[in-house]
Design a protein around this motif. Structure first.
Motif, PDB file in Angstrom:
ATOM      1  N   SER A 265      22.952  70.987   8.345  1.00  0.00           N
ATOM      2  CA  SER A 265      23.961  70.735   7.310  1.00  0.00           C
ATOM      3  C   SER A 265      25.282  71.397   7.669  1.00  0.00           C
ATOM      4  N   VAL A 266      25.216  72.595   8.216  1.00  0.00           N
ATOM      5  CA  VAL A 266      26.436  73.283   8.644  1.00  0.00           C
ATOM      6  C   VAL A 266      27.119  72.466   9.738  1.00  0.00           C
ATOM      7  N   LEU A 267      26.328  71.970  10.689  1.00  0.00           N
ATOM      8  CA  LEU A 267      26.892  71.145  11.754  1.00  0.00           C
ATOM      9  C   LEU A 267      27.541  69.890  11.198  1.00  0.00           C
ATOM     10  N   MET A 268      26.875  69.232  10.254  1.00  0.00           N
ATOM     11  CA  MET A 268      27.416  68.000   9.676  1.00  0.00           C
ATOM     12  C   MET A 268      28.706  68.278   8.908  1.00  0.00           C
ATOM     13  N   ASN A 269      28.776  69.411   8.256  1.00  0.00           N
ATOM     14  CA  ASN A 269      29.972  69.759   7.486  1.00  0.00           C
ATOM     15  C   ASN A 269      31.140  70.181   8.366  1.00  0.00           C
ATOM     16  N   ALA A 270      30.873  70.490   9.632  1.00  0.00           N
ATOM     17  CA  ALA A 270      31.906  71.029  10.505  1.00  0.00           C
ATOM     18  C   ALA A 270      32.920  69.988  10.945  1.00  0.00           C
ATOM     19  N   HIS A 271      32.573  68.718  10.902  1.00  0.00           N
ATOM     20  CA  HIS A 271      33.498  67.682  11.357  1.00  0.00           C
ATOM     21  C   HIS A 271      33.779  66.719  10.207  1.00  0.00           C
ATOM     22  N   PRO A 272      35.032  66.576   9.789  1.00  0.00           N
ATOM     23  CA  PRO A 272      35.361  65.791   8.607  1.00  0.00           C
ATOM     24  C   PRO A 272      35.114  64.293   8.748  1.00  0.00           C
ATOM     25  N   LEU A 273      34.962  63.772   9.956  1.00  0.00           N
ATOM     26  CA  LEU A 273      34.693  62.343  10.128  1.00  0.00           C
ATOM     27  C   LEU A 273      33.234  62.063  10.467  1.00  0.00           C
ATOM     28  N   ILE A 274      32.692  62.828  11.398  1.00  0.00           N
ATOM     29  CA  ILE A 274      31.339  62.563  11.864  1.00  0.00           C
ATOM     30  C   ILE A 274      30.294  62.933  10.813  1.00  0.00           C
ATOM     31  N   GLY A 275      30.442  64.074  10.163  1.00  0.00           N
ATOM     32  CA  GLY A 275      29.457  64.516   9.171  1.00  0.00           C
ATOM     33  C   GLY A 275      29.253  63.519   8.047  1.00  0.00           C
ATOM     34  N   PRO A 276      30.308  63.105   7.344  1.00  0.00           N
ATOM     35  CA  PRO A 276      30.124  62.127   6.276  1.00  0.00           C
ATOM     36  C   PRO A 276      29.599  60.777   6.776  1.00  0.00           C
ATOM     37  N   ALA A 277      30.023  60.360   7.973  1.00  0.00           N
ATOM     38  CA  ALA A 277      29.533  59.089   8.517  1.00  0.00           C
ATOM     39  C   ALA A 277      28.036  59.174   8.813  1.00  0.00           C
ATOM     40  N   LEU A 278      27.591  60.294   9.365  1.00  0.00           N
ATOM     41  CA  LEU A 278      26.169  60.478   9.636  1.00  0.00           C
ATOM     42  C   LEU A 278      25.374  60.526   8.331  1.00  0.00           C
ATOM     43  N   ALA A 279      25.919  61.185   7.327  1.00  0.00           N
ATOM     44  CA  ALA A 279      25.241  61.247   6.025  1.00  0.00           C
ATOM     45  C   ALA A 279      25.142  59.859   5.402  1.00  0.00           C
ATOM     46  N   GLU A 280      26.189  59.054   5.541  1.00  0.00           N
ATOM     47  CA  GLU A 280      26.151  57.684   4.999  1.00  0.00           C
ATOM     48  C   GLU A 280      25.069  56.853   5.668  1.00  0.00           C
ATOM     49  N   LEU A 281      24.840  57.076   6.943  1.00  0.00           N
ATOM     50  CA  LEU A 281      23.782  56.364   7.655  1.00  0.00           C
ATOM     51  C   LEU A 281      22.419  56.933   7.294  1.00  0.00           C
ATOM     52  N   PHE A 282      22.324  58.247   7.250  1.00  0.00           N
ATOM     53  CA  PHE A 282      21.051  58.919   7.009  1.00  0.00           C
ATOM     54  C   PHE A 282      20.456  58.581   5.645  1.00  0.00           C
ATOM     55  N   MET A 283      21.285  58.598   4.609  1.00  0.00           N
ATOM     56  CA  MET A 283      20.767  58.409   3.247  1.00  0.00           C
ATOM     57  C   MET A 283      20.021  57.086   3.076  1.00  0.00           C
ATOM     58  N   PRO A 284      20.592  55.937   3.449  1.00  0.00           N
ATOM     59  CA  PRO A 284      19.819  54.701   3.276  1.00  0.00           C
ATOM     60  C   PRO A 284      18.614  54.620   4.222  1.00  0.00           C
ATOM     61  N   VAL A 285      18.745  55.153   5.426  1.00  0.00           N
ATOM     62  CA  VAL A 285      17.615  55.107   6.359  1.00  0.00           C
ATOM     63  C   VAL A 285      16.422  55.858   5.775  1.00  0.00           C
ATOM     64  N   MET A 286      16.667  57.009   5.181  1.00  0.00           N
ATOM     65  CA  MET A 286      15.558  57.824   4.685  1.00  0.00           C
ATOM     66  C   MET A 286      15.165  57.558   3.231  1.00  0.00           C
ATOM     67  N   PHE A 287      16.099  57.057   2.398  1.00  0.00           N
ATOM     68  CA  PHE A 287      15.815  56.994   0.967  1.00  0.00           C
ATOM     69  C   PHE A 287      15.851  55.595   0.349  1.00  0.00           C
ATOM     70  N   ALA A 288      16.471  54.621   0.988  1.00  0.00           N
ATOM     71  CA  ALA A 288      16.546  53.276   0.406  1.00  0.00           C
ATOM     72  C   ALA A 288      15.187  52.583   0.521  1.00  0.00           C
ATOM     73  N   PRO A 289      14.924  51.647  -0.374  1.00  0.00           N
ATOM     74  CA  PRO A 289      13.670  50.892  -0.261  1.00  0.00           C
ATOM     75  C   PRO A 289      13.578  50.209   1.107  1.00  0.00           C
ATOM     76  N   GLY A 290      12.364  50.110   1.628  1.00  0.00           N
ATOM     77  CA  GLY A 290      12.178  49.487   2.930  1.00  0.00           C
ATOM     78  C   GLY A 290      10.714  49.323   3.264  1.00  0.00           C
ATOM     79  N   ALA A 291      10.447  48.938   4.504  1.00  0.00           N
ATOM     80  CA  ALA A 291       9.081  48.654   4.936  1.00  0.00           C
ATOM     81  C   ALA A 291       8.223  49.917   5.026  1.00  0.00           C
ATOM     82  N   LEU A 292       8.840  51.052   5.298  1.00  0.00           N
ATOM     83  CA  LEU A 292       8.090  52.296   5.404  1.00  0.00           C
ATOM     84  C   LEU A 292       8.227  53.125   4.137  1.00  0.00           C
ATOM     85  N   ALA A 293       7.134  53.769   3.762  1.00  0.00           N
ATOM     86  CA  ALA A 293       7.176  54.703   2.634  1.00  0.00           C
ATOM     87  C   ALA A 293       7.925  55.960   3.071  1.00  0.00           C
ATOM     88  N   ARG A 294       8.390  56.724   2.116  1.00  0.00           N
ATOM     89  CA  ARG A 294       9.154  57.938   2.420  1.00  0.00           C
ATOM     90  C   ARG A 294       8.391  58.903   3.320  1.00  0.00           C
TER      91      ARG A 294
END
Length: 82
Positions: A35-64
């Motif tokens: 989280s510290v690493l993600m917060n360290a860069h104002p462009l990369i951190g939020p972009a990675l979080a935007e990708l991570f959230m749906p991959v891990m939490f959105a409905p899909g073929a795999l359970a959480r």
């Protein structure tokens, strides 16, 4: 290991410099190094979080738990301690 500690401290300082915080879906009672690493860069951190959230939490073929297992196996295969 001293170099890694210095880099981590630099990231902490950068994160404290006003970068937009990234959402933290996991609460371990402390802010993890990733989280510290993600917060360290104002462009990369939020972009990675935007990708991570749906991959891990959105409905899909795999359970959480299956997604977490895939992430853990992929991290272990790359010798990643995060």
């Amino acid at each position: 290991m001293g170099g890694a500690r210095r880099a981590f401290e630099w990231f902490q300082d950068a994160a404290a410099g006003g970068c937009k915080p990234v959402a933290r879906p996991y609460d371990y009672g402390f802010v993890g190094e990733m989280s510290v690493l993600m917060n360290a860069h104002p462009l990369i951190g939020p972009a990675l979080a935007e990708l991570f959230m749906p991959v891990m939490f959105a409905p899909g073929a795999l359970a959480r738990p299956e997604r977490e297992m895939v992430a853990a196996v992929a991290a272990a295969a790359q010798d990643c301690h995060y």
